[in-house]
Design an enzyme around this catalytic site. Structure first.
Site, PDB file in Angstrom:
ATOM      1  N   ASN A 150      51.376  31.942  50.619  1.00 56.86           N
ATOM      2  CA  ASN A 150      51.001  31.269  49.260  1.00 56.86           C
ATOM      3  C   ASN A 150      52.342  30.628  48.461  1.00 56.86           C
ATOM      4  O   ASN A 150      52.619  29.681  47.996  1.00 56.86           O
ATOM      5  CB  ASN A 150      50.354  31.950  48.483  1.00 56.86           C
ATOM      6  CG  ASN A 150      50.802  33.416  48.067  1.00 56.86           C
ATOM      7  OD1 ASN A 150      51.438  34.251  48.795  1.00 56.86           O
ATOM      8  ND2 ASN A 150      50.435  33.922  46.889  1.00 56.86           N
ATOM      9  N   THR A 228      43.770  42.243  50.685  1.00 57.58           N
ATOM     10  CA  THR A 228      43.587  43.573  50.645  1.00 57.58           C
ATOM     11  C   THR A 228      42.917  44.322  52.066  1.00 57.58           C
ATOM     12  O   THR A 228      43.308  45.493  52.343  1.00 57.58           O
ATOM     13  CB  THR A 228      42.419  43.791  49.356  1.00 57.58           C
ATOM     14  OG1 THR A 228      43.210  43.594  48.156  1.00 57.58           O
ATOM     15  CG2 THR A 228      42.116  45.174  49.284  1.00 57.58           C
ATOM     16  N   GLU A 248      51.443  44.968  48.126  1.00 63.18           N
ATOM     17  CA  GLU A 248      50.804  44.289  47.113  1.00 63.18           C
ATOM     18  C   GLU A 248      49.685  43.379  47.459  1.00 63.18           C
ATOM     19  O   GLU A 248      49.919  42.462  48.395  1.00 63.18           O
ATOM     20  CB  GLU A 248      52.174  43.151  46.659  1.00 63.18           C
ATOM     21  CG  GLU A 248      53.381  43.545  46.259  1.00 63.18           C
ATOM     22  CD  GLU A 248      53.123  44.543  44.735  1.00 63.18           C
ATOM     23  OE1 GLU A 248      52.384  43.982  44.177  1.00 63.18           O
ATOM     24  OE2 GLU A 248      53.786  45.653  44.547  1.00 63.18           O
ATOM     25  N   CYS A 282      48.632  34.996  43.666  1.00 63.28           N
ATOM     26  CA  CYS A 282      47.909  36.356  43.290  1.00 63.28           C
ATOM     27  C   CYS A 282      47.862  36.607  41.933  1.00 63.28           C
ATOM     28  O   CYS A 282      46.969  37.515  41.369  1.00 63.28           O
ATOM     29  CB  CYS A 282      48.613  37.487  44.092  1.00 63.28           C
ATOM     30  SG  CYS A 282      50.477  37.654  43.861  1.00 63.28           S
ATOM     31  N   GLU A 461      57.225  46.605  42.858  1.00 63.65           N
ATOM     32  CA  GLU A 461      58.366  45.994  43.398  1.00 63.65           C
ATOM     33  C   GLU A 461      59.208  45.501  42.147  1.00 63.65           C
ATOM     34  O   GLU A 461      58.742  45.853  41.133  1.00 63.65           O
ATOM     35  CB  GLU A 461      57.912  44.644  44.247  1.00 63.65           C
ATOM     36  CG  GLU A 461      57.351  44.691  45.515  1.00 63.65           C
ATOM     37  CD  GLU A 461      57.054  43.734  46.335  1.00 63.65           C
ATOM     38  OE1 GLU A 461      56.435  42.549  45.595  1.00 63.65           O
ATOM     39  OE2 GLU A 461      57.160  43.555  47.547  1.00 63.65           O
TER      40      GLU A 461
END
Ligand code: TXE
Length: 480
Positions: A150, A228, A248, A282, A461
């Site tokens: 993305n 996920t 993530e 996201c 992160e």
């Protein structure tokens, strides 16, 4: 047709079995380049190269590592336009977005971690009359970075830069759907004088090369961003080997809009948080909860603005939305629109494909879509769609908004709109979410911790959190 190569041991090389897969331009729906279909054998070569490079790279002073990384940043910056064009072609996103967000952010990632490492200190804990402890943080060794499609170069560099700065050697895999700018980065690393084997970039399919990376015993940590389900698979393989994991994953982010918000600001930012990058971030807010007194007014204005958002080919300077990333992803999004109808929702605008003309007639374009009338716990409001599709739902009380916002398995990001400071803090405090924006969206300070709770991931992160992840900590006690 352009043929992408792997970057192993400082060289651009073909995959061991010389097999390739097609790379599609989503704005035209046409194959435009070929990428290596790498396998476990390619991972093996990359690990060998990284193993050789590690003693050298990790013993370089941090200043010297920083200099090479700053050179990489400088070279990307010099070619910002070429990188942005490549990113937009590969992903389908508007060129203006790649130019203003994706590539500048990749440059910032390298600059940020190249300089952050110079300020990264470890702790000392003094114990009166007993002695003191000091802590060391050393690079882990060989680490794996796996990134999604993305925000291709943006998320790829977000992982690689801290790993390298901390002194690790890296094996990195970009998404097979958007490999081009990672390939261009390998060319830049050669030019910048990155020593051979320090960074190795392998292209190919997740279940082949990504899986082989996850399983390789010498890769001691995996930093992953993606779906996920994939995260679950990766941890089931890596956790029994006691690898360090940073995951993530997906999101189903709530936007809570209270009646006392700054209406115009909330409206224009909600346009971005709903449809930027075709809703494929996201952090996009896909469930919009609006306090009842302003529900109808907000709905009318939001629908009107959305209808006027131009969907067009990526190089159209007027395009607000470009193509979604692939045909299968487009079909997945359309299937959710169909499901919304079956679940009793009303499509207020959008819900269908946009057919452009000429060379773009086969591209994967979708109208930005707003749906109302769905219950908060239906599938469309619980599952990640990851496209330009949002739902709107009215609420009457703060408790009700929080209950609906917290009702999904996810907990990545949330947005709260109100001018009442106390309420803003209270709601932020009660949201099950790794990130909360109050009266804003997507403001990113690279020093802040980034990541989600629940099924949105494990670990954080960003800033020193990333440098801590990519190092092993040792505490040494000295008796006084
Ligand atoms: O992601 P994948 P996909 C969500 C979004 C999307 C869904 C699936 O809902 O529709 O995930 O997208 C590599 N072992 N997000 O299929 O498969 C893969 O090659 C090791 C949210 O594209 O998770 C790619 O490099 N690696 C998200 C990376 O994992 C594997 C961004 C991500 O791909 C692997 C993207 C395996 N078994 C999708 N299988 C976000 N939260 O930012 C795949 N990969």
């Amino acid at each position: 047709m352009k043929v992408i190569k792997n970057y192993v041991n400082g060289q651009l090389v073909s995959p061991v079995f010389d097999k390739y897969i097609e790379n599609i331009d989503p704005s035209r729906g046409k194959v435009y380049s070929m990428i290596p279909d790498s396998t476990a054998e390619d991972v093996e070569l990359a690990v060998e190269a990284a193993e050789k490079a590690f003693p050298v790279w990790s013993s370089w002073s941090k200043e010297k590592r920083s200099d090479v990384m700053l050179k990489v940043a400088q070279l990307i910056e010099q070619r910002l336009d070429i990188f942005a064009e490549a990113e937009s072609l590969d992903n389908g996103k508007p060129l203006s977005l790649a130019k203003s967000v994706d590539i500048p952010r990749a440059v910032s990632n390298f600059k940020f971690f190249a300089t952050a490492i110079l300020h990264f200190a470890s702790e000392s804990h003094y114990m009166e009359s007993e002695g003191f402890n000091y802590t060391t943080r050393k690079p882990i060794g060989i680490v794996g970075c796996i990134s999604p499609w993305n925000l291709p170069l943006y998320l790829f560099t977000w992982k690689i830069a801290p790993a390298l700065a901390a002194g690790n050697c890296v094996i990195a895999k970009p998404s097979e759907i958007t490999p081009m700018t990672a390939f261009m980065l390998s060319e830049i690393c050669i030019e910048a004088g990155m020593p051979a084997g320090v960074l190795n970039i392998l292209h190919g399919l997740g279940h082949k090369v990504g899986d082989a990376m996850t399983r390789h015993r010498k890769i001691k940590a995996i930093s992953f961003t993606g779906g996920t389900k994939t995260g679950e698979m990766i941890s089931s393989i890596a956790a029994p080997m006691f690898k360090k994991l940073s995951l993530e994953l997906g999101g189903k982010n709530p936007n809570i809009i209270f009646a006392d918000c700054d209406f115009d600001d909330a409206l224009s930012t909600t346009m971005r948080s709903s449809f930027a990058n075709q809703g494929q971030i996201c952090l996009c807010g896909s469930r919009i909860f609006i306090e009842r007194p302003i529900y109808e007014k907000f709905k009318a204005a939001f629908v009107e603005k959305t209808k006027n958002s131009l969907v067009s080919y990526p190089t159209d300077p007027k395009a607000k939305l470009g193509a979604v990333v692939s045909e299968s992803h487009m079909q997945k999004i359309l299937a959710y629109v169909q499901l919304a109808k079956e679940e009793g929702g009303t499509i207020l605008t959008g819900g269908e494909r946009v057919l452009l003309e000429g060379e773009y007639k086969d591209g994967y374009y979708l109208k930005p879509t707003i749906i109302e009338g769905l219950s908060y716990n239906c599938r469309v409001n619980q599952e990640e769609i990851f496209g330009p599709v949002v739902t709107i739902t009215p609420f009457d009380t703060e408790e009700e908004a929080l209950m609906m916002a917290n009702s999904t398995q996810y907990g990545l990001a949330a947005t709260v709109w109100t001018t009442n400071l106390k309420k803003a803090h209270r709601v932020a405090d009660n949201l099950q979410s790794g990130i909360v924006w109050i009266n804003s969206w997507l403001v990113r300070d690279l020093r802040t911790p980034f990541g989600g709770v629940k099924a949105s991931g494990v670990g954080r992160e960003g800033g020193f959190e990333a440098l801590r992840f990519f190092t092993e900590t040792k505490n040494v006690f000295v008796k006084s």
